[in-house]
Design a protein around this motif. Structure first.
Motif, mmCIF file in Angstrom:
data_model
loop_
_atom_site.group_PDB
_atom_site.id
_atom_site.type_symbol
_atom_site.label_atom_id
_atom_site.label_comp_id
_atom_site.label_asym_id
_atom_site.label_seq_id
_atom_site.Cartn_x
_atom_site.Cartn_y
_atom_site.Cartn_z
ATOM 1 N N GLY A 42 -39.021 -20.382 13.047
ATOM 2 C CA GLY A 42 -40.260 -19.516 12.990
ATOM 3 C C GLY A 42 -41.213 -19.958 13.944
ATOM 4 N N GLU A 43 -40.769 -21.013 14.875
ATOM 5 C CA GLU A 43 -42.068 -21.311 15.964
ATOM 6 C C GLU A 43 -41.352 -21.000 17.321
ATOM 7 N N SER A 44 -42.297 -20.721 18.209
ATOM 8 C CA SER A 44 -41.891 -20.112 19.565
ATOM 9 C C SER A 44 -41.655 -21.406 20.229
ATOM 10 N N ARG A 45 -40.536 -21.560 20.910
ATOM 11 C CA ARG A 45 -40.142 -22.564 21.977
ATOM 12 C C ARG A 45 -40.172 -22.083 23.365
ATOM 13 N N ILE A 46 -40.740 -22.602 24.329
ATOM 14 C CA ILE A 46 -40.484 -22.416 25.749
ATOM 15 C C ILE A 46 -39.864 -23.516 26.570
ATOM 16 N N SER A 47 -38.951 -22.926 27.332
ATOM 17 C CA SER A 47 -38.263 -23.986 28.155
ATOM 18 C C SER A 47 -38.811 -23.629 29.713
ATOM 19 N N GLN A 48 -39.128 -24.561 30.425
ATOM 20 C CA GLN A 48 -39.500 -24.109 31.825
ATOM 21 C C GLN A 48 -38.436 -24.361 32.611
ATOM 22 N N PRO A 49 -38.502 -23.516 33.834
ATOM 23 C CA PRO A 49 -37.397 -23.674 34.975
ATOM 24 C C PRO A 49 -36.993 -25.019 35.113
ATOM 25 N N LEU A 50 -36.103 -25.586 35.500
ATOM 26 C CA LEU A 50 -35.671 -26.869 36.044
ATOM 27 C C LEU A 50 -36.525 -27.389 37.207
ATOM 28 N N TRP A 51 -36.771 -26.472 38.094
ATOM 29 C CA TRP A 51 -37.523 -26.643 39.436
ATOM 30 C C TRP A 51 -38.154 -25.409 39.915
ATOM 31 N N ARG A 52 -39.317 -25.193 40.587
ATOM 32 C CA ARG A 52 -39.787 -24.009 41.395
ATOM 33 C C ARG A 52 -38.949 -23.707 42.559
ATOM 34 N N THR A 53 -38.260 -22.458 42.365
ATOM 35 C CA THR A 53 -37.506 -22.221 43.381
ATOM 36 C C THR A 53 -38.135 -22.092 44.756
ATOM 37 N N GLN A 54 -37.276 -21.749 45.737
ATOM 38 C CA GLN A 54 -37.923 -21.604 47.327
ATOM 39 C C GLN A 54 -38.548 -20.441 47.324
ATOM 40 N N LEU A 55 -38.167 -19.388 46.585
ATOM 41 C CA LEU A 55 -38.561 -17.860 46.832
ATOM 42 C C LEU A 55 -39.544 -17.590 45.592
ATOM 43 N N ALA A 56 -40.066 -18.288 44.818
ATOM 44 C CA ALA A 56 -40.623 -18.253 43.678
ATOM 45 C C ALA A 56 -41.919 -17.350 44.181
ATOM 46 N N ASP A 57 -42.514 -17.317 45.264
ATOM 47 C CA ASP A 57 -43.800 -16.661 45.536
ATOM 48 C C ASP A 57 -43.306 -15.259 46.220
ATOM 49 N N GLU A 58 -42.125 -15.152 46.381
ATOM 50 C CA GLU A 58 -41.832 -14.130 47.256
ATOM 51 C C GLU A 58 -41.797 -12.594 46.445
ATOM 52 N N ASP A 59 -42.326 -11.417 47.050
ATOM 53 C CA ASP A 59 -42.101 -10.185 46.182
ATOM 54 C C ASP A 59 -40.848 -9.731 46.407
ATOM 55 N N LEU A 60 -39.684 -10.007 45.711
ATOM 56 C CA LEU A 60 -38.383 -9.384 45.835
ATOM 57 C C LEU A 60 -38.066 -8.594 44.579
ATOM 58 N N PRO A 61 -37.120 -7.636 44.947
ATOM 59 C CA PRO A 61 -36.866 -6.737 43.777
ATOM 60 C C PRO A 61 -36.002 -7.337 42.844
ATOM 61 N N GLU A 62 -35.438 -8.556 42.834
ATOM 62 C CA GLU A 62 -34.617 -9.089 41.865
ATOM 63 C C GLU A 62 -34.910 -10.683 41.900
#
Length: 231
Positions: A42-62
């Motif tokens: 009944g509780e929401s749990r969130i797991s963050q990515p293991l690290w911030r990827t190189q292209l996290a800020d890029e506007d890519l289609p996938e």
């Protein structure tokens, strides 16, 4: 997937492609790199990515990762296959990142020599006693961080520069060439291009060798690599 020329030297890999290259479960790769949310009792749990990827800020289609992400992912997958829990990998990477000052600590050359000690500290912090062998209390991690795990990685200083995934070094992934796609060493021809030509020529490797003006043995190396990925 199209690529901006400003990303040359970074390497570009879709998550399905990355999964095939490192031999990891595609669903696990998405969870490790993108994080996830779920309901538990009944509780929401969130797991963050293991690290911030190189292209996290890029506007890519996938979702797309870079070369350094790919090699870090390879190490994470190796640890998981040896029974290391993802929470311990996260704690270990955080501790190594703080000590070494790099964003991709698991694939740093220094981690090969200091990783066992960092892992021991991370286990103590995370309380992961399930990873300690009852007899002798030896950390399982000491069996994982070995030179063979880093075989094929070519370093420039302490950072990984390119990766030869096969022992013969016939195939290389270099982020400065073909956006990091697997290519024949020296020839620079993508292995998937050669494999497609091989199938189009009714499995005639000699015909492909003539078309691309390369040795038939190079065609064989590309075929072996692509068939291993498909398997």
């Amino acid at each position: 997937m199209t690529a901006d020329t400003s990303l040359i030297g970074t390497g570009l890999y879709s998550l399905p492609q990355a999964s095939r290259l490192v031999g990891a479960n595609p669903r696990s790769v998405r969870r490790w790199l993108l994080g996830y949310g779920r309901k538990y009792r009944g509780e929401s749990r969130i797991s963050q990515p293991l690290w911030r990827t190189q292209l996290a800020d890029e506007d890519l289609p996938e979702p797309t990762i870079g070369f350094r992400d790919l090699l870090e992912l390879r190490l994470v997958n190796a640890f998981v296959k040896h029974g290391v829990h993802v929470s311990v990998i996260r704690a270990t990477a955080d501790a190594a990142r703080e000590r070494f000052g790099g964003e991709y600590p698991l694939t740093m050359r220094r981690f090969l020599t200091d990783g066992k000690r960092i892992f021991a500290e991370a286990i103590d912090a995370a309380g992961g006693t399930h990873l300690i062998e009852p007899a002798g209390r030896q950390y399982v991690f000491s069996e994982i961080v070995t030179p063979s795990l880093y075989a094929g990685i070519d370093y420039e200083g302490d950072a990984a520069r390119r990766w030869f995934p096969d022992k013969g070094k016939a195939v290389v992934l270099d982020p400065a060439i073909q956006f990091g796609a697997p290519i024949l060493s020296g020839a620079g021809i993508p292995t998937d291009t050669l494999y497609a030509a091989y199938k189009a020529e009714d499995d005639d490797k000699n015909a492909v060798a003539r078309i691309f003006d390369i040795d038939p043995r190079q065609v064989e190396a590309a075929i072996r690599f692509e068939e291993r990925l498909a398997a």
